[in-house]
Design an enzyme around this catalytic site. Structure first.
Site, PDB file in Angstrom:
ATOM      1  N   GLY A  19       0.779  -1.238   0.000  1.00  0.00           N
ATOM      2  CA  GLY A  19       0.000   0.000   0.000  1.00  0.00           C
ATOM      3  C   GLY A  19       0.808   1.284   0.000  1.00  0.00           C
ATOM      4  O   GLY A  19       0.249   2.359   0.203  1.00  0.00           O
ATOM      5  N   TYR A  56     -18.251   9.477   3.202  1.00  0.00           N
ATOM      6  CA  TYR A  56     -17.429   8.251   3.217  1.00  0.00           C
ATOM      7  C   TYR A  56     -18.193   7.110   2.517  1.00  0.00           C
ATOM      8  O   TYR A  56     -17.599   6.193   1.960  1.00  0.00           O
ATOM      9  CB  TYR A  56     -17.045   7.892   4.655  1.00  0.00           C
ATOM     10  CG  TYR A  56     -15.805   7.042   4.751  1.00  0.00           C
ATOM     11  CD1 TYR A  56     -14.590   7.487   4.229  1.00  0.00           C
ATOM     12  CD2 TYR A  56     -15.841   5.803   5.365  1.00  0.00           C
ATOM     13  CE1 TYR A  56     -13.441   6.708   4.325  1.00  0.00           C
ATOM     14  CE2 TYR A  56     -14.699   5.020   5.470  1.00  0.00           C
ATOM     15  CZ  TYR A  56     -13.502   5.485   4.952  1.00  0.00           C
ATOM     16  OH  TYR A  56     -12.373   4.705   5.048  1.00  0.00           O
ATOM     17  N   LYS A 110     -15.342  -0.826   4.738  1.00  0.00           N
ATOM     18  CA  LYS A 110     -14.540  -0.918   5.969  1.00  0.00           C
ATOM     19  C   LYS A 110     -15.269  -1.751   7.031  1.00  0.00           C
ATOM     20  O   LYS A 110     -14.632  -2.439   7.832  1.00  0.00           O
ATOM     21  CB  LYS A 110     -14.223   0.477   6.519  1.00  0.00           C
ATOM     22  CG  LYS A 110     -13.247   1.281   5.660  1.00  0.00           C
ATOM     23  CD  LYS A 110     -11.876   0.634   5.565  1.00  0.00           C
ATOM     24  CE  LYS A 110     -10.861   1.560   4.925  1.00  0.00           C
ATOM     25  NZ  LYS A 110      -9.624   0.868   4.558  1.00  0.00           N
ATOM     26  N   THR A 128      -3.622  12.021   2.675  1.00  0.00           N
ATOM     27  CA  THR A 128      -2.943  11.115   1.735  1.00  0.00           C
ATOM     28  C   THR A 128      -3.668  11.191   0.392  1.00  0.00           C
ATOM     29  O   THR A 128      -4.719  11.808   0.282  1.00  0.00           O
ATOM     30  CB  THR A 128      -2.997   9.653   2.229  1.00  0.00           C
ATOM     31  OG1 THR A 128      -4.372   9.257   2.274  1.00  0.00           O
ATOM     32  CG2 THR A 128      -2.363   9.483   3.593  1.00  0.00           C
TER      33      THR A 128
HETATM   34  P1  NAD Z   1      -2.709   6.025  -0.129  1.00  0.00           P
HETATM   35  O1  NAD Z   1      -3.389   6.553  -1.336  1.00  0.00           O
HETATM   36  O2  NAD Z   1      -1.347   6.521   0.165  1.00  0.00           O
HETATM   37  O3  NAD Z   1      -2.672   4.451  -0.107  1.00  0.00           O
HETATM   38  C1  NAD Z   1      -3.673   3.673  -0.696  1.00  0.00           C
HETATM   39  C2  NAD Z   1      -2.957   2.535  -1.369  1.00  0.00           C
HETATM   40  O4  NAD Z   1      -3.899   1.602  -1.888  1.00  0.00           O
HETATM   41  C3  NAD Z   1      -2.092   2.999  -2.551  1.00  0.00           C
HETATM   42  O5  NAD Z   1      -0.767   2.552  -2.377  1.00  0.00           O
HETATM   43  C4  NAD Z   1      -2.731   2.307  -3.739  1.00  0.00           C
HETATM   44  O6  NAD Z   1      -1.794   1.959  -4.732  1.00  0.00           O
HETATM   45  C5  NAD Z   1      -3.320   1.075  -3.047  1.00  0.00           C
HETATM   46  N1  NAD Z   1      -4.310   0.404  -3.880  1.00  0.00           N
HETATM   47  C6  NAD Z   1      -5.488   0.905  -4.353  1.00  0.00           C
HETATM   48  N2  NAD Z   1      -6.078  -0.018  -5.154  1.00  0.00           N
HETATM   49  C7  NAD Z   1      -5.252  -1.099  -5.161  1.00  0.00           C
HETATM   50  C8  NAD Z   1      -5.283  -2.359  -5.807  1.00  0.00           C
HETATM   51  N3  NAD Z   1      -6.285  -2.679  -6.634  1.00  0.00           N
HETATM   52  N4  NAD Z   1      -4.263  -3.223  -5.593  1.00  0.00           N
HETATM   53  C9  NAD Z   1      -3.231  -2.909  -4.782  1.00  0.00           C
HETATM   54  N5  NAD Z   1      -3.141  -1.733  -4.150  1.00  0.00           N
HETATM   55  C10 NAD Z   1      -4.143  -0.847  -4.344  1.00  0.00           C
HETATM   56  O7  NAD Z   1      -3.707   6.373   1.073  1.00  0.00           O
HETATM   57  P2  NAD Z   1      -3.716   5.953   2.631  1.00  0.00           P
HETATM   58  O8  NAD Z   1      -4.588   6.950   3.271  1.00  0.00           O
HETATM   59  O9  NAD Z   1      -2.345   5.746   3.114  1.00  0.00           O
HETATM   60  O10 NAD Z   1      -4.508   4.574   2.615  1.00  0.00           O
HETATM   61  C11 NAD Z   1      -4.009   3.387   3.215  1.00  0.00           C
HETATM   62  C12 NAD Z   1      -5.094   2.701   4.032  1.00  0.00           C
HETATM   63  O11 NAD Z   1      -5.384   3.501   5.177  1.00  0.00           O
HETATM   64  C13 NAD Z   1      -6.409   2.506   3.293  1.00  0.00           C
HETATM   65  O12 NAD Z   1      -6.965   1.264   3.682  1.00  0.00           O
HETATM   66  C14 NAD Z   1      -7.256   3.626   3.857  1.00  0.00           C
HETATM   67  O13 NAD Z   1      -8.639   3.382   3.759  1.00  0.00           O
HETATM   68  C15 NAD Z   1      -6.784   3.610   5.295  1.00  0.00           C
HETATM   69  N6  NAD Z   1      -7.117   4.775   6.090  1.00  0.00           N
HETATM   70  C16 NAD Z   1      -6.778   6.028   5.660  1.00  0.00           C
HETATM   71  C17 NAD Z   1      -7.103   7.132   6.446  1.00  0.00           C
HETATM   72  C18 NAD Z   1      -6.744   8.535   5.993  1.00  0.00           C
HETATM   73  O14 NAD Z   1      -7.332   9.486   6.489  1.00  0.00           O
HETATM   74  N7  NAD Z   1      -5.794   8.714   5.095  1.00  0.00           N
HETATM   75  C19 NAD Z   1      -7.761   6.957   7.672  1.00  0.00           C
HETATM   76  C20 NAD Z   1      -8.083   5.660   8.078  1.00  0.00           C
HETATM   77  C21 NAD Z   1      -7.760   4.585   7.280  1.00  0.00           C
END
Ligand code: NAD
Length: 254
Positions: A2, A149, A156, A187
């Site tokens: 990720g 969301y 989720k 992000t």
């Molecule tokens: P990010 O955009 O940096 O990371 C998301 C990642 O998902 C990317 O690396 C992308 O390439 C990958 N991805 C998407 N589709 C994909 C696929 N088909 N195959 C493989 N990889 C795939 O954003 P982030 O915020 O770091 O997200 C990471 C996790 O954290 C996610 O699950 C997100 O829901 C969760 N999250 C984010 C937040 C926030 O506020 N940023 C809060 C809570 C949870």
């Protein structure tokens, strides 16, 4: 799994694991991201190797990447961090009942089913070392309604249920499965949620800790969850959100 860029939560987690002296493999979704991820990995030497691509919608790519991981680590794996999600932008705004069948299925496949698909492939590698730790990333929108969301909240919720089912399924192998429910962090993925900037300001003002969540706070919690210190914890969703999740109705003072 990720890391897309330096703002990715997965990158914060990788940095925390590097500090803890872990040997890390980073996967990337598409070739487009490879160079970026390799540049980031170079800053963590000698701790990080990049293997990919791994689009979690492709069983063939999942099989191939886990074969490479197995070859790299001699058939063994201690920790899997599943830190990825996706939903179409049009499903992250407006009326929830307008969610399309295809958009719903896509969000579920990438954001929830992929945990099951990766856990299945990590299982034999973790069995080989007598157990392991699988960690996923969730958000409060799984438990409560969060404006815009929408379809991701439902994905989720399924992810958090999958954490519990995986934990029960793999517990006998000493494989623990947990999730971190992170507060909002700026992000790439978050920028797909409408009015995200306003969310950050609102949350900062109202949280018990009076600050937004940092990548490193999530990363350090992931290291804790993977460590011996968390050996009794499985099927849990830990909030790393400056305490936001505990709030009920907060009316401003006159
Ligand atoms: P990010 O955009 O940096 O990371 C998301 C990642 O998902 C990317 O690396 C992308 O390439 C990958 N991805 C998407 N589709 C994909 C696929 N088909 N195959 C493989 N990889 C795939 O954003 P982030 O915020 O770091 O997200 C990471 C996790 O954290 C996610 O699950 C997100 O829901 C969760 N999250 C984010 C937040 C926030 O506020 N940023 C809060 C809570 C949870």
């Amino acid at each position: 799994m990720g890391v897309a860029n330096k703002r990715s939560i997965a990158w914060g987690i990788a940095q925390s694991f590097a500090k803890a002296n872990a040997e890390i493999i980073l996967t990337y979704q598409t070739e487009r991201l490879r160079e970026n991820v390799e540049q980031l990995a170079a800053t963590l030497q000698p701790h990080a190797t990049v293997i990919g691509p791994c689009d979690v919608q492709s069983d063939a790519e999942l099989d191939e990447v886990f074969e490479k991981v197995s070859a790299h680590f001699g058939g063994k794996l201690d920790i899997l961090v599943h830190c990825l999600a996706f939903a179409n932008r049009e499903d992250l705004m407006g009326s929830f009942t307008n969610t399309s069948r295809a958009g719903y299925a896509l969000a579920q496949d990438i954001s929830s089913f992929s945990l099951i698909a990766t856990a299945k492939r990590a299982r034999p590698l973790m069995e080989a070392v007598g157990g392991g730790s699988i960690i996923s990333l969730s958000y409060l929108g799984a438990e409560r309604v969060v404006k815009n969301y929408n379809v991701m909240g439902v994905a989720k919720a399924a992810l958090e249920a999958s954490v519990r089912y995986c934990a029960q399924d793999l517990g006998g192998l000493n494989i623990r499965v947990n999730a971190i429910s992170a507060g909002p962090i700026k992000t790439l993925a978050a920028s797909g949620v409408r009015d995200f900037g306003k969310v950050l300001n609102y949350v900062k003002d109202i949280t018990p800790l009076k600050r937004n969540t940092e990548q490193a706070e999530v990363g350090d919690t992931a290291v804790f969850l993977a460590s011996e210190m968390a050996r009794g914890i499985t099927g849990e969703v830990i909030h790393v959100d400056s305490g936001y999740h505990l709030l009920g109705l907060m009316v401003a003072d006159e």
